[in-house]
Design an enzyme around this catalytic site. Structure first.
Site, PDB file in Angstrom:
ATOM      1  N   ASP A  90       0.842  -1.205   0.000  1.00 61.81           N
ATOM      2  CA  ASP A  90       0.000   0.000   0.000  1.00 61.81           C
ATOM      3  C   ASP A  90       0.876   1.254   0.000  1.00 61.81           C
ATOM      4  O   ASP A  90       2.031   1.205   0.424  1.00 61.81           O
ATOM      5  CB  ASP A  90      -0.851   0.079   1.275  1.00 61.81           C
ATOM      6  CG  ASP A  90      -1.694  -1.153   1.478  1.00 61.81           C
ATOM      7  OD1 ASP A  90      -2.025  -1.811   0.499  1.00 61.81           O
ATOM      8  OD2 ASP A  90      -2.002  -1.426   2.655  1.00 61.81           O
TER       9      ASP A  90
HETATM   10  N1  URA Z   1      -1.065  -6.065   3.714  1.00 61.17           N
HETATM   11  C1  URA Z   1      -1.542  -4.803   3.774  1.00 61.17           C
HETATM   12  O1  URA Z   1      -2.574  -4.560   4.385  1.00 61.17           O
HETATM   13  N2  URA Z   1      -0.845  -3.831   3.165  1.00 61.17           N
HETATM   14  C2  URA Z   1       0.312  -4.055   2.501  1.00 61.17           C
HETATM   15  O2  URA Z   1       0.900  -3.108   1.971  1.00 61.17           O
HETATM   16  C3  URA Z   1       0.791  -5.372   2.446  1.00 61.17           C
HETATM   17  C4  URA Z   1       0.092  -6.353   3.055  1.00 61.17           C
END
Ligand code: URA
Length: 237
Positions: free
Chosen positions: A101
């Site tokens: 993310d």
């Molecule tokens: N899980 C998440 O919630 N975000 C990420 O960036 C990676 C795994």
């Protein structure tokens, strides 16, 4: 590799420009003018364009310490793509191995080898991804058991694969998962009524984020690191 592909890989020529250069007699292989793009270039052949010797770009395998505020996709967004942090040629051929993310930091792999990527991200291959989550609330006593049993995330019809939770301190936990559903880690903690304040990936399979890389810095993987990660694909479950 076909000569027309070799030309595109090793220069900025498009396919049609490569074809024109071939037809114009500008390309030689081992000193002989070759006009056919289908000609096969073998290891050790010397390919020249107007007397300049060309070296193909091989497949690339890079680790990057992703900072907050970068996207793993190339779509138009308010955030720049992580690939823009790399100072490399032919950037548009690269992709990230899975996604983090915008708010997540840490280890992201970048390559132009689609098969290698598949071995790492396919849940069939059960490759560990290890995250450290900083949480808004303390964890319940049975959090380890809940994660080990698999969590039914909002909007899903099957629970997550078993995950390993290790407490780091009251509000920090290290979580190992083997799949990569959308926002998976954040949603797993949300299912306990908790909220992830910060998320950092420290390892994928056998490969830990290099401690020498500051946020935004990258380095090429060694051939051994590349091969070790690919071995995840040898024992699909
Ligand atoms: N899980 C998440 O919630 N975000 C990420 O960036 C990676 C795994």
């Amino acid at each position: 590799m076909r000569l027309d592909k070799y030309l595109c890989e090793s220069t900025d020529l498009t396919r049609s420009q490569a074809r024109s250069a071939l037809l114009a007699g500008e390309i030689t292989v081992n000193g002989e003018v070759i006009k056919k793009g289908t000609h096969v270039v073998r290891d050790g052949d010397v390919v020249q364009w107007d007397d300049e010797t060309l070296a193909p770009i091989g497949l690339r395998y890079i680790m990057l310490n992703k900072p907050v505020g970068y996207e793993c996709t190339l779509r138009n967004s308010q955030y720049p793509p992580v690939i823009s942090l790399l100072d490399v040629d032919k950037r548009d051929r690269l992709h990230t191995v899975g996604r983090l993310d915008v708010e997540t930091t840490g280890l992201i792999l970048i390559t132009d080898d689609g098969q290698w990527t598949h071995r790492i991200i396919s849940p069939r291959h059960r490759c560990d991804k290890v995250y450290v989550a900083t949480l808004a609330e303390p964890l319940p006593d049975n959090a380890e058991d809940l994660f080990a049993a698999g969590i039914l995330l909002d909007g899903e019809d099957k629970p997550t694969l078993p995950a390993v939770l290790e407490r780091v301190d009251e509000r920090r936990a290290r979580l190992t998962i083997q799949e990569g559903k959308y926002h998976q880690v954040r949603r797993m903690f949300a299912s306990l009524g908790n909220h992830v304040l910060a998320l950092h990936r420290e390892r994928i399979g056998s490969l830990a984020l290099d401690a020498d890389l500051l946020a935004g810095e990258s380095r090429y993987l060694t051939p051994i690191e590349v091969a070790d990660l690919a071995q995840n694909g040898d024992v699909p479950v």
